[in-house]
Scaffold this motif. Structure first.
Motif, PDB file in Angstrom:
ATOM      1  N   LYS A   1       0.821  -1.215   0.000  1.00  0.00           N
ATOM      2  CA  LYS A   1       0.000   0.000   0.000  1.00  0.00           C
ATOM      3  C   LYS A   1       0.854   1.263   0.000  1.00  0.00           C
ATOM      4  O   LYS A   1       0.532   2.239  -0.677  1.00  0.00           O
ATOM      5  N   ILE A   2       1.908   1.248   0.792  1.00  0.00           N
ATOM      6  CA  ILE A   2       2.809   2.409   0.857  1.00  0.00           C
ATOM      7  C   ILE A   2       4.233   1.911   0.658  1.00  0.00           C
ATOM      8  O   ILE A   2       4.803   1.240   1.527  1.00  0.00           O
ATOM      9  N   LYS A   3       4.799   2.221  -0.490  1.00  0.00           N
ATOM     10  CA  LYS A   3       6.150   1.795  -0.818  1.00  0.00           C
ATOM     11  C   LYS A   3       7.165   2.524   0.072  1.00  0.00           C
ATOM     12  O   LYS A   3       6.845   3.506   0.744  1.00  0.00           O
ATOM     13  N   THR A   4       8.400   2.050   0.008  1.00  0.00           N
ATOM     14  CA  THR A   4       9.437   2.583   0.887  1.00  0.00           C
ATOM     15  C   THR A   4       9.699   4.065   0.636  1.00  0.00           C
ATOM     16  O   THR A   4       9.795   4.863   1.583  1.00  0.00           O
ATOM     17  N   LYS A   5       9.818   4.468  -0.616  1.00  0.00           N
ATOM     18  CA  LYS A   5      10.128   5.866  -0.909  1.00  0.00           C
ATOM     19  C   LYS A   5       9.031   6.815  -0.430  1.00  0.00           C
ATOM     20  O   LYS A   5       9.323   7.804   0.266  1.00  0.00           O
ATOM     21  N   PRO A   6       7.744   6.566  -0.770  1.00  0.00           N
ATOM     22  CA  PRO A   6       6.675   7.426  -0.231  1.00  0.00           C
ATOM     23  C   PRO A   6       6.638   7.421   1.296  1.00  0.00           C
ATOM     24  O   PRO A   6       6.382   8.461   1.917  1.00  0.00           O
ATOM     25  N   LEU A   7       6.923   6.264   1.891  1.00  0.00           N
ATOM     26  CA  LEU A   7       6.963   6.168   3.360  1.00  0.00           C
ATOM     27  C   LEU A   7       7.985   7.145   3.931  1.00  0.00           C
ATOM     28  O   LEU A   7       7.675   7.934   4.843  1.00  0.00           O
ATOM     29  N   LEU A   8       9.193   7.110   3.397  1.00  0.00           N
ATOM     30  CA  LEU A   8      10.259   7.961   3.913  1.00  0.00           C
ATOM     31  C   LEU A   8       9.975   9.438   3.673  1.00  0.00           C
ATOM     32  O   LEU A   8      10.289  10.286   4.513  1.00  0.00           O
ATOM     33  N   ILE A   9       9.355   9.748   2.531  1.00  0.00           N
ATOM     34  CA  ILE A   9       9.006  11.146   2.234  1.00  0.00           C
ATOM     35  C   ILE A   9       7.957  11.648   3.213  1.00  0.00           C
ATOM     36  O   ILE A   9       8.090  12.737   3.796  1.00  0.00           O
ATOM     37  N   ILE A  10       6.902  10.851   3.423  1.00  0.00           N
ATOM     38  CA  ILE A  10       5.816  11.251   4.323  1.00  0.00           C
ATOM     39  C   ILE A  10       6.333  11.405   5.754  1.00  0.00           C
ATOM     40  O   ILE A  10       6.068  12.400   6.429  1.00  0.00           O
ATOM     41  N   VAL A  11       7.087  10.407   6.205  1.00  0.00           N
ATOM     42  CA  VAL A  11       7.599  10.421   7.573  1.00  0.00           C
ATOM     43  C   VAL A  11       8.572  11.582   7.764  1.00  0.00           C
ATOM     44  O   VAL A  11       8.499  12.314   8.769  1.00  0.00           O
ATOM     45  N   SER A  12       9.481  11.784   6.823  1.00  0.00           N
ATOM     46  CA  SER A  12      10.480  12.851   6.943  1.00  0.00           C
ATOM     47  C   SER A  12       9.830  14.228   6.951  1.00  0.00           C
ATOM     48  O   SER A  12      10.179  15.092   7.769  1.00  0.00           O
ATOM     49  N   PHE A  13       8.892  14.446   6.024  1.00  0.00           N
ATOM     50  CA  PHE A  13       8.214  15.744   5.950  1.00  0.00           C
ATOM     51  C   PHE A  13       7.406  16.000   7.218  1.00  0.00           C
ATOM     52  O   PHE A  13       7.467  17.104   7.795  1.00  0.00           O
ATOM     53  N   SER A  14       6.654  15.005   7.665  1.00  0.00           N
ATOM     54  CA  SER A  14       5.846  15.160   8.887  1.00  0.00           C
ATOM     55  C   SER A  14       6.729  15.420  10.094  1.00  0.00           C
ATOM     56  O   SER A  14       6.433  16.282  10.925  1.00  0.00           O
TER      57      SER A  14
END
Length: 603
Positions: free
Chosen positions: A341-354
């Motif tokens: 559902k959430i690939k590694t790259k989108p995960l890291l972007i979302i987590v880092s930005f948040s």
């Protein structure tokens, strides 16, 4: 190790989280031990998973960290964001500043360190009003996860035979440190003293993965029932004295249940009925969300909604926690754990930005001392907000600056500087004590006779004997604040009791939040209950010091033992319920004016 999903571990999580929730509602004194159950479970599951990967030559440190990020960080960031927003709306500057410290520390997996520094006593009432105080345990777990995979990284392949001996060795070290240390708060909050709980779970996962000394016999099921009953009894009844023994017992019982439960969770119908039923497994699955939400809901409810969480409120708030937990389990926990559902790259972007946004915002609000809105009750508005910034200094904090400024008076009297100086006709007043002594000095400086006295301040802990003796000798009057003198102290410094007065203890309730968020019409009659034990302590001190005791509480309490919170014009007497605001010092200066004048024979 059995790779079949163990529903009984979800049930064990439920047994852990329910007491924790009851503890923070104030209904179960041993409920905090549920956290220790979580530690053992975490060590057991993580070690089992990683050790299997090491044996199959599939272990990756990066994948390990990614799994931990998926499991923990999204929910932590979301809940700290909600706490931050609620704090902006409902909290006073001092409390908001403290919350922002916790948001910052929680996001960096370090709230256990912050709690050790700022709230060493985990059982203190003030912690009930801290929405993120519970993330101390996440700090320990995440620090463990940061260091733990290094062991498996360096002991791969042929070296894997050293993993178990090393874990046993580190466990012995941790246990030794735990029982030898006399620092209660350090033992509670720091990883080195808690490592053994996680590692014992890990040792069980490795040792019993290929060994079955009990075999799946009828005898082992009775041992399992006994361990389960003993654990529940320990949680719900105060049957063991001593926190250290409670923690170790909880650890051993939990480890035993994890090992023996692995033999029986599929086939033993009674065990499944007890611990793998739908209710327990359902609660266990959402236990992380329950853990993250419960203290946030309870603390803010205490802060702006209710004076006391009664049974009805406890039920209502628990339902709210349950609903929020179900929502975040399905909308945050599950999606972020699922790589499809959430690939590694989108995960890291979302987590880092948040992480960047939430942490930066909380740091900014902390640095301005929580002073982001007008607070008439503290005399704060746009035109007079402090221009200075906080930066992790205990003595330059914006909200305690009024009290800290008294340190400038920590010097000899003006006519006693090594025999040099102009002789002063002012009455020389020495205030001895800690931050409460500085409160006393502020009261004297806000008095109508401030121009006729020379106030000096000394903290007993930071002065040489000769320096203190000199100031005591030259003082006309000595006022003790908080650091009450003893016969030994009086003899040591040869203090003349004729010039000594004891300033009484004070207290303004558990939190200002509930008063701040109410519409109060008559400030002069508005009162609150003091913290438990304060009134009794005040009576004891009055009896001990007699006419030398200046009773502050007696000036503002009523027949029910409740004290004023505000001055007549609606200003808080204290910003943190124990120290004076400028308005509090001014108010008590008026109340004590005639008393001080009589003592110092001022006209």
């Amino acid at each position: 190790m059995n790779k079949t999903y163990r529903t009984d571990i979800d049930g064990l999580r439920a047994i852990a989280i329910i007491p924790v929730i009851l503890f923070h509602l104030g209904y179960l004194s041993n409920g905090y031990l549920g956290v220790d159950i979580f530690f053992v479970i975490s060590g057991y599951l993580i070690t089992g998973l990683v050790f299997n990967e090491v044996e199959e030559n599939k272990f990756s440190v990066l994948k390990f960290y990614e799994r931990r990020i998926r499991r923990i960080i999204p929910l932590v960031l979301f809940t700290t964001l909600i706490a931050f927003i609620l704090g902006l709306i409902f909290m006073l500057p001092d409390d908001l500043e403290n919350l922002c410290q916790s948001v910052f520390a929680s996001n960096f997996s370090a709230n256990n360190i912050l709690m050790k520094i700022t709230s060493a006593d985990y059982w203190a009432v003030k912690n009930d009003y801290k929405p993120l105080m519970h993330t101390w345990s996440l700090g320990i777990e995440e620090q463990f996860y940061l260091l733990y995979p290094v062991i498996f990284f360096f002991l791969k392949g042929a070296k894997k035979k050293f993993i178990l001996p090393l874990l046993i060795f580190l466990t012995i070290l941790s246990l030794t440190a735990f029982f030898k240390s006399t620092n209660i708060s350090s033992k509670f909050y720091f990883l080195q003293y808690r490592f053994f709980e996680l590692s014992i779970g890990g040792i069980c996962a490795i040792y019993f993965s290929k060994r079955n000394p009990f075999i799946n016999t009828s005898k082992s099921q009775y041992i399992l029932y006994f361990l389960l009953i003993a654990l529940v009894f320990l949680l719900f009844f105060n049957s063991i004295r001593g926190n250290d023994i409670k923690i170790l017992t909880t650890t051993i019982l939990t480890a035993g249940i994890l090992v023996l439960g692995g033999l029986h969770f599929e086939n033993n119908s009674l065990y499944r009925a007890l611990i793998s039923n739908k209710v327990f497994t359902g609660i266990g699955k959402i236990s992380f969300s329950l853990y993250m939400w419960h203290q946030i809901v309870f603390a803010f409810s205490r802060y702006f909604l209710v004076d006391e969480i009664t049974l009805i409120y406890a039920i209502a708030l628990s339902i709210i926690v349950l609903v929020l937990s179900i929502i975040t389990y399905f909308t945050i926990e599950n999606p972020f754990r699922n790589r499809s559902k959430i690939k590694t790259k989108p995960l890291l972007i979302i987590v880092s930005f948040s992480f960047l946004i939430i942490t930066s915002a909380s740091l900014y609000v902390y640095m301005v001392g929580g002073n982001i809105k007008n607070v008439p009750e503290l005399g704060i508005n746009k035109s007079n907000r402090p221009s200075q910034l906080n930066f992790f200094s205990s003595q330059s904090n914006i909200n305690i600056q009024y009290n800290e400024d008294i340190r400038a008076l920590d010097k000899p009297f003006s006519d006693n500087k090594q025999g040099i100086g102009i002789k002063s006709d002012k009455v020389k007043v020495l205030v001895l004590g800690n931050s409460f002594g500085r409160d006393v000095a502020n009261v004297l400086l806000e008095s109508s006779f401030k121009d006729t006295i020379e106030v000096r301040y000394s903290d007993l802990a930071s002065k040489s004997d000769d320096e203190l003796k000199s100031r005591i000798k030259n003082a006309d009057f000595i006022f003790f604040g908080s650091n009450y003198p003893t016969k030994e102290l009086i003899a040591k410094y040869n203090i003349d009791m004729n010039k000594v007065w004891i300033i009484g203890t004070k207290d303004f309730g558990n939190s200002n939040g509930i008063h701040y968020n109410r519409k109060i019409e008559n400030y002069s009659n508005y009162r609150t209950s003091m913290k438990t034990g304060v009134l009794e302590n005040n009576l004891h001190l009055k009896k001990e010091w007699g006419e030398k005791y200046i009773d502050l509480i007696g000036l503002i309490d009523d027949s029910e033992g409740k004290v004023l919170v505000f001055s007549p014009d609606g200003k808080f007497l204290s910003q943190d319920t124990v120290h004076f605001t400028k308005y509090g010092a001014m108010f008590f200066a008026r109340l004590l004016d005639s008393k001080f004048r009589d003592i110092m024979k001022l006209t």
